[in-house]
Write a protein that holds these residues in place. Structure first.
Motif, PDB file in Angstrom:
ATOM      1  N   ILE A   1      -3.219   3.147  -4.694  1.00  0.00           N
ATOM      2  CA  ILE A   1      -2.002   3.911  -4.427  1.00  0.00           C
ATOM      3  C   ILE A   1      -1.700   4.835  -5.606  1.00  0.00           C
ATOM      4  N   ARG A   2      -0.915   5.858  -5.335  1.00  0.00           N
ATOM      5  CA  ARG A   2      -0.509   6.783  -6.387  1.00  0.00           C
ATOM      6  C   ARG A   2       0.835   6.334  -6.967  1.00  0.00           C
ATOM      7  N   LEU A   3       0.876   6.210  -8.276  1.00  0.00           N
ATOM      8  CA  LEU A   3       2.108   5.878  -8.969  1.00  0.00           C
ATOM      9  C   LEU A   3       2.471   7.083  -9.814  1.00  0.00           C
ATOM     10  N   LEU A   4       3.469   7.833  -9.350  1.00  0.00           N
ATOM     11  CA  LEU A   4       3.834   9.099  -9.975  1.00  0.00           C
ATOM     12  C   LEU A   4       5.158   8.959 -10.723  1.00  0.00           C
TER      13      LEU A   4
ATOM     14  N   GLY B   1       0.794  -1.237   0.000  1.00  0.00           N
ATOM     15  CA  GLY B   1       0.000   0.000   0.000  1.00  0.00           C
ATOM     16  C   GLY B   1       0.819   1.275   0.000  1.00  0.00           C
ATOM     17  N   LYS B   2       2.041   1.216  -0.527  1.00  0.00           N
ATOM     18  CA  LYS B   2       2.903   2.398  -0.547  1.00  0.00           C
ATOM     19  C   LYS B   2       2.721   3.182  -1.848  1.00  0.00           C
ATOM     20  N   ASP B   3       2.642   4.496  -1.758  1.00  0.00           N
ATOM     21  CA  ASP B   3       2.724   5.314  -2.959  1.00  0.00           C
ATOM     22  C   ASP B   3       4.108   5.148  -3.581  1.00  0.00           C
ATOM     23  N   ILE B   4       4.174   5.291  -4.909  1.00  0.00           N
ATOM     24  CA  ILE B   4       5.417   5.022  -5.631  1.00  0.00           C
ATOM     25  C   ILE B   4       5.801   6.220  -6.491  1.00  0.00           C
ATOM     26  N   ALA B   5       7.077   6.594  -6.429  1.00  0.00           N
ATOM     27  CA  ALA B   5       7.667   7.533  -7.380  1.00  0.00           C
ATOM     28  C   ALA B   5       8.549   6.690  -8.289  1.00  0.00           C
ATOM     29  N   LEU B   6       8.143   6.547  -9.540  1.00  0.00           N
ATOM     30  CA  LEU B   6       8.744   5.552 -10.418  1.00  0.00           C
ATOM     31  C   LEU B   6       9.750   6.169 -11.384  1.00  0.00           C
ATOM     32  N   ALA B   7      10.999   5.711 -11.282  1.00  0.00           N
ATOM     33  CA  ALA B   7      12.029   6.119 -12.233  1.00  0.00           C
ATOM     34  C   ALA B   7      12.565   4.915 -12.992  1.00  0.00           C
ATOM     35  N   ASN B   8      11.926   3.774 -12.824  1.00  0.00           N
ATOM     36  CA  ASN B   8      12.360   2.534 -13.458  1.00  0.00           C
ATOM     37  C   ASN B   8      11.351   2.158 -14.535  1.00  0.00           C
ATOM     38  N   LYS B   9      11.628   2.575 -15.770  1.00  0.00           N
ATOM     39  CA  LYS B   9      10.677   2.347 -16.869  1.00  0.00           C
ATOM     40  C   LYS B   9      10.520   0.879 -17.200  1.00  0.00           C
ATOM     41  N   GLU B  10      11.570   0.070 -16.913  1.00  0.00           N
ATOM     42  CA  GLU B  10      11.518  -1.349 -17.259  1.00  0.00           C
ATOM     43  C   GLU B  10      10.403  -2.090 -16.531  1.00  0.00           C
ATOM     44  N   THR B  11      10.011  -1.593 -15.357  1.00  0.00           N
ATOM     45  CA  THR B  11       8.921  -2.219 -14.614  1.00  0.00           C
ATOM     46  C   THR B  11       7.640  -2.249 -15.437  1.00  0.00           C
ATOM     47  N   LEU B  12       7.304  -1.123 -16.061  1.00  0.00           N
ATOM     48  CA  LEU B  12       6.083  -1.070 -16.866  1.00  0.00           C
ATOM     49  C   LEU B  12       6.296  -1.681 -18.242  1.00  0.00           C
ATOM     50  N   VAL B  13       7.519  -1.644 -18.756  1.00  0.00           N
ATOM     51  CA  VAL B  13       7.802  -2.316 -20.025  1.00  0.00           C
ATOM     52  C   VAL B  13       7.550  -3.812 -19.883  1.00  0.00           C
ATOM     53  N   MET B  14       8.009  -4.393 -18.810  1.00  0.00           N
ATOM     54  CA  MET B  14       7.876  -5.830 -18.612  1.00  0.00           C
ATOM     55  C   MET B  14       6.459  -6.247 -18.247  1.00  0.00           C
ATOM     56  N   ALA B  15       5.838  -5.522 -17.336  1.00  0.00           N
ATOM     57  CA  ALA B  15       4.578  -5.997 -16.745  1.00  0.00           C
ATOM     58  C   ALA B  15       3.616  -4.847 -16.492  1.00  0.00           C
TER      59      ALA B  15
ATOM     60  N   MET C   1      17.113  16.720 -13.210  1.00  0.00           N
ATOM     61  CA  MET C   1      16.124  15.766 -12.716  1.00  0.00           C
ATOM     62  C   MET C   1      15.514  16.158 -11.380  1.00  0.00           C
ATOM     63  N   LYS C   2      16.099  17.108 -10.686  1.00  0.00           N
ATOM     64  CA  LYS C   2      15.566  17.460  -9.369  1.00  0.00           C
ATOM     65  C   LYS C   2      14.131  17.995  -9.447  1.00  0.00           C
ATOM     66  N   SER C   3      13.800  18.653 -10.538  1.00  0.00           N
ATOM     67  CA  SER C   3      12.441  19.180 -10.683  1.00  0.00           C
ATOM     68  C   SER C   3      11.417  18.060 -10.733  1.00  0.00           C
ATOM     69  N   ALA C   4      11.649  17.076 -11.601  1.00  0.00           N
ATOM     70  CA  ALA C   4      10.704  15.961 -11.739  1.00  0.00           C
ATOM     71  C   ALA C   4      10.654  15.133 -10.462  1.00  0.00           C
ATOM     72  N   ILE C   5      11.810  14.934  -9.830  1.00  0.00           N
ATOM     73  CA  ILE C   5      11.843  14.165  -8.580  1.00  0.00           C
ATOM     74  C   ILE C   5      11.023  14.848  -7.493  1.00  0.00           C
ATOM     75  N   SER C   6      11.256  16.129  -7.295  1.00  0.00           N
ATOM     76  CA  SER C   6      10.566  16.837  -6.216  1.00  0.00           C
ATOM     77  C   SER C   6       9.063  16.892  -6.464  1.00  0.00           C
ATOM     78  N   TYR C   7       8.666  17.001  -7.748  1.00  0.00           N
ATOM     79  CA  TYR C   7       7.232  17.039  -8.057  1.00  0.00           C
ATOM     80  C   TYR C   7       6.566  15.712  -7.706  1.00  0.00           C
ATOM     81  N   ALA C   8       7.263  14.600  -7.988  1.00  0.00           N
ATOM     82  CA  ALA C   8       6.715  13.292  -7.631  1.00  0.00           C
ATOM     83  C   ALA C   8       6.658  13.102  -6.117  1.00  0.00           C
ATOM     84  N   LEU C   9       7.592  13.701  -5.399  1.00  0.00           N
ATOM     85  CA  LEU C   9       7.620  13.545  -3.943  1.00  0.00           C
ATOM     86  C   LEU C   9       6.569  14.393  -3.236  1.00  0.00           C
ATOM     87  N   THR C  10       6.191  15.513  -3.834  1.00  0.00           N
ATOM     88  CA  THR C  10       5.319  16.462  -3.114  1.00  0.00           C
ATOM     89  C   THR C  10       4.026  16.785  -3.859  1.00  0.00           C
ATOM     90  N   TYR C  11       3.753  16.105  -4.979  1.00  0.00           N
ATOM     91  CA  TYR C  11       2.560  16.403  -5.767  1.00  0.00           C
ATOM     92  C   TYR C  11       1.325  16.539  -4.876  1.00  0.00           C
TER      93      TYR C  11
END
Length: 381
Positions: free
Chosen positions: A144-147, A117-131, A264-274
């Motif tokens: 959960i939120r997947l950002l 049940g954890k929200d996810i900030a996803l920087a691993n594209k292979e996860t969605l490529v595979m499954a 990348m800090k902009s995209a990271i911070s937006y996913a962390l605090t959206y």
């Protein structure tokens, strides 16, 4: 309110930038878990700075080396291997998990985070490529939120914010073109040349993927799952300045773009605090100084990896997982000076051609296809 983070891939580029943001706002973030591969020197420094509850590394030998670098009174628990990564992804008390592991290694920890049940900030594209189908369905069921953290997917997410899905006409996914955009001959390329990206500072695997345009192909597949659009409505546009991070066009002819300097800090911070935005004090683009923003079509003859990615998502089933696995093996071989740069797409295509696609695969069938592709691609190397 403090957000408690688990960062998987903490010693990579995304992980280091995430910790940079967290350190800027100590009243907003507390690091509960760090996970890395084998870079124990940097991980030990991160542990001593952020004092997480848990740290995870690749294997037990690496764990022993990490323990030897930490002070005797350090209270961080050290785990190793896949089970350790899953433990870090599902740790009690964590609000959000940053998945920044490289390659297929991100899939099982992502599913563990969703299961917990954890929200996810996803920087691993292979996860969605595979499954992608399995991951998105489980995330929806868990509520959960997947950002997205990738700059392109963060840009698309921002452009879509407040707009209706049914109004989308097309996604325009921008690509820098990599270090060989204007190089005619792709023979005799050395790894150090391919690692020299013109606008972004990234890890070795993603840098090679950028040089072959496979990174953009993987991002097409990721975007298809994240934003629930078929790949035929996702257009790759080469944009060497890397200022326009991606665009969305709507059925009324409107196009929205998200712009910023490559950081990348902009995209990271937006996913962390959206939906909040943090005051990062990053420079804004100097538009008069930039002068011109240019766009062109990708050359899929010169860069066949992009074509292969579109073919994989069109075939569906286990084919994207095979594409990804063969690419990981080929990139590793190139970085190890075992194959030429131009052999990367050849190995991927031969592996895809040999594979019998399983439609609507289970997780175990995806993992079996991944292992088969690694073995077959390895035999070609």
């Amino acid at each position: 309110m403090i957000k408690y983070l688990s960062i998987l891939g903490s010693t990579g580029s995304i992980g280091r930038n995430t910790l940079y943001v967290a350190a800027m706002f100590p009243d907003r973030f507390k690091i509960q878990a760090l996970a890395a591969g084998k870079n124990v020197k940097l991980l030990s420094e991160q542990i001593q700075q952020f004092k997480p509850e848990l740290a995870v590394v690749y294997d037990e030998d690496t764990a022993q080396r990490l323990r030897a670098l930490l002070p005797a009174n350090d209270s961080t628990s050290i785990l190793a291997g896949v089970k350790g990564y899953e433990e870090a992804a599902s740790l009690s008390g964590v609000n959000q998990v940053v998945i920044a592991l490289v390659g297929a290694a991100g899939l099982l920890p992502t599913l563990a985070a969703i299961g917990a049940g954890k929200d996810i900030a996803l920087a691993n594209k292979e996860t969605l490529v595979m499954a992608g189908e399995i991951v998105m369905a489980r995330a929806a069921a868990a509520g959960i939120r997947l950002l997205p953290i990738d700059s392109e997917h963060s840009a698309i997410f921002q452009c879509l914010n407040g707009h209706r899905h049914q109004d989308i006409e097309k996604i325009h996914l921008t690509a820098s073109g990599g270090p060989f955009l204007n190089r005619a001959d792709l023979e005799h390329i050395r790894p150090e040349e391919a690692l020299n990206h013109p606008t972004w500072h990234m890890g070795p695997k993603i840098s090679i993927d950028s040089a072959t345009l496979m990174n953009k192909g993987l991002e097409v597949i990721e975007a298809s799952w994240l934003f629930n659009l078929p790949a035929r409505r996702i257009e790759v546009v080469v944009h060497p300045q890397s200022v326009v991070h991606s665009m969305v066009s709507f059925q009324d002819g409107t196009v929205l773009a998200q712009l910023g300097l490559p950081d990348m800090k902009s995209a990271i911070s937006y996913a962390l605090t959206y939906p909040e935005r943090l005051p990062l004090n990053l420079p804004l683009p100097d538009f008069p100084g930039i002068g011109a923003l240019t766009f062109q079509q990708p050359d899929i003859i010169k860069f066949p990896c992009l074509r292969l990615a579109f073919e994989a998502v069109e075939a569906g089933g286990t084919c994207p997982a095979v594409l990804n696995a063969a690419n990981e093996i080929a990139v590793e071989a190139f970085l190890g000076n075992k194959i030429e740069f131009a052999r990367i797409p050849v190995i991927i295509e031969k592996t895809m051609d040999r594979h019998s696609v399983v439609n609507q695969p289970s997780l175990s069938e995806i993992l079996e296809a991944d292992q088969w592709a690694r073995d077959y691609a390895g035999s070609l190397v």
